[in-house]
Scaffold this active site. Sequence first.
Site, short mmCIF file in Angstrom:
data_model
loop_
_atom_site.label_atom_id
_atom_site.label_comp_id
_atom_site.label_asym_id
_atom_site.label_seq_id
_atom_site.Cartn_x
_atom_site.Cartn_y
_atom_site.Cartn_z
CG HIS A 1 -1.62 2.48 -4.02
ND1 HIS A 1 -1.87 2.29 -5.02
CD2 HIS A 1 -2.05 1.31 -3.04
CE1 HIS A 1 -2.48 1.25 -5.41
NE2 HIS A 1 -2.86 0.71 -4.07
CG ASP B 1 -5.30 -3.94 -4.23
OD1 ASP B 1 -6.26 -3.57 -3.60
OD2 ASP B 1 -4.17 -3.48 -3.76
CD GLN C 1 -2.68 -1.17 -0.28
OE1 GLN C 1 -3.37 -0.24 -0.72
NE2 GLN C 1 -2.46 -2.15 -0.90
CG HIS D 1 -51.37 15.60 5.22
ND1 HIS D 1 -50.86 16.83 4.81
CD2 HIS D 1 -50.27 14.92 5.02
CE1 HIS D 1 -49.62 16.80 4.39
NE2 HIS D 1 -49.28 15.61 4.52
CD GLU E 1 -8.41 1.87 0.60
OE1 GLU E 1 -7.24 2.29 1.08
OE2 GLU E 1 -8.94 1.88 -0.28
CG HIS E 2 -7.14 -2.37 1.91
ND1 HIS E 2 -6.49 -1.23 1.37
CD2 HIS E 2 -7.91 -2.85 0.84
CE1 HIS E 2 -6.98 -0.91 0.10
NE2 HIS E 2 -7.74 -1.90 -0.23
#
Lengths: 433, 433
Positions: free
Chosen positions: B262, B361, B259, B420, B327-328
């Site tokens: 990235h 991924d 990661q 109503h 996230e992961h």
Amino acid sequence: MRIVKLDEASRKNILADLLRRDPNQYGTYADTVQTIIDTVKRDRDKAVFAYTREFDHVEINASNIRVTEQEIEEAIKEVKPELLEVMKKSLKNIREFHEKQRQYSWFDSKPNGTILGQKVTALESAGVYVPGGKAAYPSSVLMNIIPAKVAGVDRIVMVTPPGKDGKVNPVTLTAARLAGVAEVYKVGGAQAIAALAFGTESIPRVDKIVGPGNIFVALAKKAVYGHVSIDSIAGPSEILVLADESANPRFVAADLLSQAEHDELASSILVTTSMELAQKVSEEAERFTSQLSRSDIIRKSLDQYGYILVAESMKEAIETVNEIAPEHLEIVTRNPFEDMTKIRHAGAIFIGEYSSEPLGDYFAGPNHVLPTNGTARFFSALSVDDFIKKSSIVYYSKEALHEVHQDVEAFANAEYLTAHANSVKVRFEEEES
Amino acid sequence: MRIVKLDEASRKNILADLLRRDPNQYGTYADTVQTIIDTVKRDRDKAVFAYTREFDHVEINASNIRVTEQEIEEAIKEVKPELLEVMKKSLKNIREFHEKQRQYSWFDSKPNGTILGQKVTALESAGVYVPGGKAAYPSSVLMNIIPAKVAGVDRIVMVTPPGKDGKVNPVTLTAARLAGVAEVYKVGGAQAIAALAFGTESIPRVDKIVGPGNIFVALAKKAVYGHVSIDSIAGPSEILVLADESANPRFVAADLLSQAEHDELASSILVTTSMELAQKVSEEAERFTSQLSRSDIIRKSLDQYGYILVAESMKEAIETVNEIAPEHLEIVTRNPFEDMTKIRHAGAIFIGEYSSEPLGDYFAGPNHVLPTNGTARFFSALSVDDFIKKSSIVYYSKEALHEVHQDVEAFANAEYLTAHANSVKVRFEEEES
């Protein structure tokens, strides 16, 4: 109500007309709202108290911002027993419907040792905004809280602006208590949304904020979106009745007016294949309006955003419904279930002549928080879905990864992400050396 | 990688540190983005062409903005057959997983003549944003398109900035074609988002916009939210590995680095109960980094947002995971399935030592578009859910409405919404007169 023959041009004009009500367009207040949010984020309670003084003309502080147990008990005593009974029946129906929306974790396993799945968990916390003002809307309190309760949210907090006497409307408090929420803070406006999004000394930060509000509340919710989750941004209410010559004009007119009374910006539209029905509905609407207590609002709403549209065919009528993507749709035709199959975009669909829309507002069970302003094209009613989230689950055995490891490495290398490739490769480096 | 002993203070600091990467904080570009959106809304194609000239240095016009069938066919020929094969295998897995996410319409009927239900329909149209730049990410193209396809979206359009040669990356085009999308426009940035939200002469307006992009794209998506739907706003990638002394330090280090490569803002965190593992992972990470092609990015990312956190107990370790809401998440412990039950907030959970995150991924099937920056507290992976919406269904027979009509009227009257109440009352006026 004005009667318009449907054609390409009238459809286009009416759609443009309706979209003028888009709350996203009131950008003029966005800076004001951003300032309120930034100030509350920085000064926390101090800012919340100051804005409440400025906007609500009430002094709140750390010791009286939270509604006490005693205040709740007193509030319940103030509510008429008959209303309490009706609210309990309604609550039961709403809960029963939302319980059917529950989603469950699942997994799928294969004998080579792979498990894939989705784990469903409830949000930990949610904030419910309830508008203040003269009228209380206990139905809205129930509709916003119950889906969160059914989802299993641990902590639900409510915020609502205090009246000038520093109190919260007793009916609002009672509805909250019935729905199972006792953590209520006396704060409203953009400052309440900011407090829920970032937390203050008195008010907890929550994961999601729901509930209707004025334009400041709507803009504040949009501004904090991403930092927390929100429900969709509600615009003015809408009803569209799809009817053929079989419909009862008196029922149709009464239903159109039921939405018109909400707000001058509310929209009430009849789409029909029958010019005769069109004329009768227009007459009935006129007759009712003069008898109803909110006739001023109804008249303004109908003049601005009320239409009776006459279509050449049911096909054209249904196309128009899908273009408008109404919040509430009533189908009052000879074959209402069959016509329903052709409806692609509507928040809620009421089928047949006894499924009056207000039945859904108060009692039937489905949520009355619905997408407005054409957003039924992509948003849904508030539901249990709003208060859960899903985590993917991936398990691969050594054998399973071995089978595919070269594929994964090849894909990662094709994206020039060599550390990605390496993380798989390293697991089989012994056999390759 | 730095090793930090977990305590109250270090937890707080690290959380604050990670939140600095929140894309919602880059407010400085918001005005620029709003200007781009307003201009595209007003001038449509003309504005799109002008911005593409300005930002991408490419001349596009109405006749070349859409990728032609011939361009797609040429692109496919440029892709290596091995990569094509891997992409097809991956596509199959992704489709199979997402097919399990399908939701179905349902109804519940009672013998007194009531039907309540939910009708599920797909969105009519969706736009997928694909970033340009030197590298192509075909996995991301697959992950964004397949859920929309499985949901049954009629029209899926892709937008992506053209390279300086006026072409779209051939691998990107091939992935789109494999996933079933052939309507691709050469436009990127905030101008592409604005075009999808409002429509231009060349580019259709869509109901929902998904796909990752730079900060301009993220801010533009947030700005048009409400007018159309969007997926969540993606921040920098994150991995958190939860490990005890049984974990293989070499595997853990390799996964953390996957990661880190990235992005300099990516975050890689190990939370472990074992100081011995902590030290070994740190050493392995150092060893790998020097061998990897993206070592500069990895080093910067680890220096800024990489942590090895040593917890006193598995309980404390798991609390920290839930606070970070990564996230992961990889769980590499003696009882990874049991530990998974205690995880409340994570985008995707990878269980056991052969479930390396890059497997997810590229290949396993669950979506790799995941909530970042702590938003796994309330957002989920991109899924089929993102491309459907639900309409409530309400049918009441005359008898069923008769049973409850006084309750509904009482509730409406309590909210002072007399029109109503009238809409229900009018249906039984004969019997009351």
